[in-house]
Design a protein around this motif. Structure first.
Motif, PDB file in Angstrom:
ATOM      1  N   LYS A  46      41.964  44.629  49.639  1.00 31.70           N
ATOM      2  CA  LYS A  46      41.916  44.157  48.269  1.00 31.70           C
ATOM      3  C   LYS A  46      40.464  43.940  47.838  1.00 31.70           C
ATOM      4  O   LYS A  46      39.579  43.751  48.668  1.00 31.70           O
ATOM      5  N   LEU A  47      40.236  43.974  46.535  1.00 34.14           N
ATOM      6  CA  LEU A  47      38.881  43.746  46.035  1.00 34.14           C
ATOM      7  C   LEU A  47      38.332  42.419  46.537  1.00 34.14           C
ATOM      8  O   LEU A  47      39.017  41.395  46.494  1.00 34.14           O
ATOM      9  N   GLY A  48      37.114  42.450  47.029  1.00 27.25           N
ATOM     10  CA  GLY A  48      36.447  41.245  47.492  1.00 27.25           C
ATOM     11  C   GLY A  48      36.719  40.878  48.929  1.00 27.25           C
ATOM     12  O   GLY A  48      36.054  40.001  49.474  1.00 27.25           O
ATOM     13  N   TYR A  67      38.246  47.740  48.524  1.00 27.03           N
ATOM     14  CA  TYR A  67      37.913  48.379  47.244  1.00 27.03           C
ATOM     15  C   TYR A  67      39.105  48.401  46.293  1.00 27.03           C
ATOM     16  O   TYR A  67      39.027  48.975  45.208  1.00 27.03           O
ATOM     17  N   GLY A  68      40.208  47.764  46.709  1.00 25.73           N
ATOM     18  CA  GLY A  68      41.366  47.666  45.847  1.00 25.73           C
ATOM     19  C   GLY A  68      41.914  49.013  45.438  1.00 25.73           C
ATOM     20  O   GLY A  68      41.755  50.022  46.126  1.00 25.73           O
ATOM     21  N   ARG A  73      40.276  47.837  40.058  1.00 26.07           N
ATOM     22  CA  ARG A  73      38.853  48.089  39.808  1.00 26.07           C
ATOM     23  C   ARG A  73      38.546  48.140  38.321  1.00 26.07           C
ATOM     24  O   ARG A  73      37.440  47.792  37.890  1.00 26.07           O
ATOM     25  N   GLY A  76      37.110  44.918  36.465  1.00 33.54           N
ATOM     26  CA  GLY A  76      35.830  44.294  36.804  1.00 33.54           C
ATOM     27  C   GLY A  76      34.787  45.343  37.115  1.00 33.54           C
ATOM     28  O   GLY A  76      34.945  46.526  36.819  1.00 33.54           O
ATOM     29  N   ARG A  77      33.708  44.915  37.739  1.00 30.51           N
ATOM     30  CA  ARG A  77      32.618  45.822  38.129  1.00 30.51           C
ATOM     31  C   ARG A  77      31.903  45.228  39.331  1.00 30.51           C
ATOM     32  O   ARG A  77      32.106  44.068  39.685  1.00 30.51           O
ATOM     33  N   HIS A  79      32.201  45.849  42.605  1.00 29.95           N
ATOM     34  CA  HIS A  79      33.225  45.354  43.527  1.00 29.95           C
ATOM     35  C   HIS A  79      32.685  45.133  44.934  1.00 29.95           C
ATOM     36  O   HIS A  79      33.095  44.193  45.620  1.00 29.95           O
ATOM     37  N   GLY A  82      31.291  41.753  45.587  1.00 23.01           N
ATOM     38  CA  GLY A  82      32.246  40.685  45.842  1.00 23.01           C
ATOM     39  C   GLY A  82      32.527  40.488  47.314  1.00 23.01           C
ATOM     40  O   GLY A  82      32.807  39.370  47.769  1.00 23.01           O
ATOM     41  N   GLU A 106      27.743  50.519  42.815  1.00 22.96           N
ATOM     42  CA  GLU A 106      28.045  49.571  43.893  1.00 22.96           C
ATOM     43  C   GLU A 106      26.781  49.167  44.653  1.00 22.96           C
ATOM     44  O   GLU A 106      26.629  48.005  45.052  1.00 22.96           O
ATOM     45  N   PRO A 437      31.160  39.056  40.734  1.00 27.45           N
ATOM     46  CA  PRO A 437      30.419  39.914  41.652  1.00 27.45           C
ATOM     47  C   PRO A 437      29.164  40.503  40.996  1.00 27.45           C
ATOM     48  O   PRO A 437      29.227  41.105  39.925  1.00 27.45           O
TER      49      PRO A 437
END
Length: 461
Positions: A46-48, A67-68, A73, A76-77, A79, A82, A106, A437
């Motif tokens: 998952k993201l973060g 990276y979800g 994604r 947000g931005r 990632h 995070g 990134e 992030p």
């Protein structure tokens, strides 16, 4: 922690960026011991999310960053940034399928996430460092991060240490780093050299108002950046309530942002002629304050009725824009924390801008998307011109009625930018109210990276 990439360390741990939908297929290719560790740790990409993978002796040998999926994604931005804050101290080398603009975003987000403001107290930043990924222009990203750091530091510094004198000193320091020419007109000199509205707004402060003028570059198209440098805004005699005054150290966010952008341009040695104009003042209260009902005559000769002393930013920008237009630049851009109306319209993440130039608009929209610096076009709605014409003077600095506040402010500025000048105005917030992030809570640059990316298209570089 410096906002730079780590040296190309052969001992850097591999850091795999994993899409949540690709996690299972990746696990199938790993040794059973690794797969059990990842599943047992609850890592779902998952993201973060971040996870360190130990070797057989218990020492870290690799790491994962979530990276979800595409839907997550899109909300947000930056990632990777995070996950970076959850990694232990060390140097990491990014692995995965990213390339092009996504990889650049990134990698930049990681650098921006390293920012801390520690002038007054120790601050804990990310402990992990990243080796510049193959395929990115590391020097360019580091120059962008350095420009953003300058912007954030200037905004975060309170007015006790970032008044007009200190803002000028910061400009002098920036000019010295890149061999730029710099000049400042101060105090009564503003009247002598015909900058009456800058003088009127700043004369009540203990620190004299000033116009800072920096130039760099000897060839190429002419770009003029104008930034609102109201180092603190009490509202003047139309005094702000305490709840509205608490963040007014950020009212020089336009100046801070153009300074950050100028630093990026000079560090990257772009082939253009750059001029930066910053009217630096404090809108204070004293026996010498300008008053509601006053009529000021601007550098351009237009008269302005003062219906609210808290609408001071457009006054100081007007004189600076008039000066900028006299040199007939190929493009002039102003940036300011100008109106609460813009913040209400689009919130703190988007950079509202005004432009009638199709080439500028196209380049900005494309550039903003590539570098994850979102902008939103607002209209120079000419029918509202009558709202800024009070009758007793040429212009009204604070039209009554409460409608279209950001538009009428932009129309006011356009009157001073010159009829033939290609002009774009940004009405930014300059502050991140909650940590995200790559964007810690506090001062933040808005629109600068989008403009930098768009300059080739806007100026034919």
């Amino acid at each position: 922690m410096p906002m730079t990439f780590a040296a190309n360390d052969a001992a850097a741990l591999p850091l795999t960026l994993l899409d949540s939908e690709a996690l299972e297929s990746w696990l199938e290719d790993q040794p059973e011991r690794v797969a059990r560790w990842v599943r047992g740790s609850g890592f779902e990409a998952k993201l973060g999310q971040a996870l360190v993978i130990p070797g057989e002796n218990g020492a870290p040998v690799a790491a994962l960053a979530g990276y979800g999926d595409a839907k997550a994604r899109a909300r947000g931005r930056f990632h990777l940034a995070g996950a970076a804050g959850k990694l232990p101290e060390g140097v990491f080398r990014l692995e995965g399928d990213l390339d092009g603009a996504a990889l650049e975003q990134e990698a930049l987000g990681w650098l921006l996430g390293e920012y801390t403001f520690d002038r007054y107290a120790k601050a804990n930043g990310n402990k992990a460092q990243l080796v510049a990924p193959a395929g990115v222009d590391a020097a360019r990203l580091e120059a962008i991060a350095a420009g953003e750091k300058l912007t954030r530091d200037l905004i975060n510094t309170p007015a006790s240490d970032m008044g007009p004198v200190a803002l000028e000193a910061a400009c002098v320091d920036l000019a010295g780093q890149f061999g730029a020419e710099i000049n400042a007109i101060r105090g009564e000199g503003l009247l002598e050299q015909n900058f009456p509205m800058i003088h009127a707004v700043g004369r009540a402060s203990a620190q004299a108002p000033r116009l800072i003028d920096m130039t760099w570059g000897a060839a190429g198209p002419k770009l003029t950046l104008v930034g609102k440098g109201v180092c603190f805004d009490t509202g003047g005699l139309n005094l702000k309530p305490g709840s509205s005054m608490g963040l007014m150290k950020k009212d020089m966010g336009g100046a801070a942002t153009v300074m950050g952008l100028a630093r990026m341009i000079m560090a990257l040695k772009l082939p253009l002629q750059l001029r930066v104009l910053i009217p630096a003042v404090e809108n204070a209260v004293s026996g010498d304050s300008f008053r509601p009902g006053d009529i000021l005559t601007s550098r351009k000769g237009l008269t302005v009725e003062i219906n609210n002393t808290d609408a001071e930013g457009r006054l100081v920008l007007a004189d600076a824009l008039a000066l900028g237009a006299e040199a007939e630049p190929d493009l002039m851009i102003s940036m300011a924390t100008l109106t609460g109306a813009a913040r209400v319209a689009v919130g703190p993440d988007l950079s509202p801008y005004f432009s009638d130039d199709a080439g500028v608009v196209s380049a900005l929209e494309d550039g903003a998307a590539r570098v994850a610096d979102p902008v939103w076009r607002m209209p120079f709605w000419t029918p509202y011109e009558k709202m800024i014409e009070p009758g007793i003077a040429d212009l009204d600095n604070a039209p009554k009625g409460g409608f279209a506040g950001s538009i009428t402010a932009a129309l006011f500025l356009r009157r001073f930018a010159g009829e033939t000048t290609r002009y774009t105005h940004f009405d930014i917030f300059g502050w991140n109210p909650t940590a995200a992030p790559g964007r810690p809570k506090g001062g933040v640059g808005m629109g600068a990276r989008a403009v930098l990316e768009a300059l080739p298209g806007m100026l034919g570089l």
